[in-house]
Design a protein around this motif. Structure first.
Motif: not given
Length: 372
Positions: A154-163, A165-166
């Motif tokens: 739900k926080a979108g850490l993996v799906k939508r926050r590429g920078v 996550k990297g």
């Protein structure tokens, strides 16, 4: 054990069929959790949301960069010992502070990034839960794991926050490598690359390339003659070369024993003395403290740090305390002007023991191969 007795616990087969979100909801219900407040901190994609992501990513990127800097400095920075007045001494002196700053900064930046991640990215939540004692059943444990996964989704850490996550991968991976590099460093840097001329064996007492012997001098550079010492006395001397008085492995105790005193000569060191004069390293073979307390009547020399005692009359063999190796002896002779000089470098490793000590060259009975 679940806090809410009114919730029906599904069977293992039913758990397998449930989605992550359903198991997360089940876990909250079984634990009697009430969400007083919940929701994302910022609107997804809004300027505030992007700014928060950049701030968190900055700390992780900084941690990763510092980890890379630590690894590069640890492996490739000039780390070999350089005397105080020699070229390149500043680079050598900066080695330890730089690896400390980069590794410490990496850990600090990674910690700040984790705190910032929790405060700026993770959804805002206020939950009220009744505590319970004892180990939770399988359903509780699986549902808790599902809750954690669900929050991440739900926080979108993996799906939508590429920078983000990297940067997190870079920081975590870099920190892990920084922790491993010191362990592997001994396999990368070969302390025996120069064989008998390797830094662990060579001190400023080594004769010059043209064969010139190094004089024994006082701390102010004044050369020492045999007449400068009275019978039964001891003096601390240093190599008469630039920076010799500041070299950590160069301090030597020069003894003049009484002519009727019997001295044990260790194997491989016959002829190292000059008449009644004997010279031994001042660096304790335990942890490298300065050995300097001399008791003339007994010939005992005491290290003040951990009370190791060495017997001058027994070839400086340890007779008390944690030290296990004798103090290395410096070969002596006089030059054409009547001053003491070192005939060669030490034939043993100076200072504390190390795990390869005795492999090359052997210090037990055979002297080191002469290279000067």
């Amino acid at each position: 054990m679940s806090a809410n007795k009114n919730v029906q616990i599904p069977s293992d087969d039913e758990l397998k069929k449930m989605s992550v979100e359903e198991r997360a909801a089940l876990g909250m219900a079984m634990d009697g959790v009430e969400l007083a407040e919940w929701g994302p901190r910022y609107v997804a994609g809004s300027p505030a949301d992007k700014r928060a992501e950049r701030q968190v990513a900055f700390w992780f990127l900084l941690a990763g960069a510092l980890a890379v800097a630590f690894i590069v400095i640890f492996i490739w920075w000039p780390w070999q010992f350089v005397n105080y007045d020699d070229p390149g001494q500043l680079m050598y002196a900066l080695y330890t502070p730089l690896i400390g700053l980069t590794l410490g900064g990496c850990i600090l930046a990674f910690g700040i990034g984790v705190v910032a991640l929790a405060k700026k990215i993770m959804p805002h939540e206020v939950a009220i839960q009744q505590r319970h004692q004892g180990m939770s059943p399988e359903a509780d444990r699986q549902s808790l794991a599902a809750e954690l996964v669900d929050v991440g989704d739900k926080a979108g850490l993996v799906k939508r926050r590429g920078v983000l996550k990297g940067s997190l991968v870079l920081a975590g991976g870099g920190l892990g490598l920084a922790a491993v590099v010191p362990v592997l460093g001994g396999f990368i840097k070969n302390p025996w690359a120069e064989r008998a001329d390797s830094p662990l064996w060579v001190t400023p007492w080594k004769p010059a390339a043209d064969g010139t012997r190094v004089r024994l001098t006082q701390i102010d550079g004044t050369p020492v003659r045999p007449t400068d010492l009275e019978a039964g006395s001891m003096a601390t001397v240093f190599p008469g070369v630039p920076g010799g008085a500041k070299a950590s492995d160069a301090a030597v105790m020069l003894f003049r024993v009484r002519s009727d005193q019997q001295i044990l000569i260790r194997d491989g060191q016959q002829g190292f003395q000059f008449g009644d004069y004997y010279a031994y390293s001042k660096i304790c073979t335990h942890v490298g403290c300065p050995v300097s307390l001399y008791e003339q009547q007994t010939g005992r020399v005491l290290c003040p740090c951990h009370q190791s005692q060495f017997d001058l009359y027994a070839g400086m063999n340890p007779v008390f305390g944690p030290a296990t190796r004798p103090l290395p002896q410096l070969p002596l002779e006089l030059d054409d002007e009547g001053y003491f000089v070192a005939r060669s470098d030490f034939v043993e490793a100076v200072g504390p023991g190390f795990w390869e000590n005795g492999k090359f060259p052997a210090w037990y009975e055979e002297p080191k191969e002469a290279t000067g």
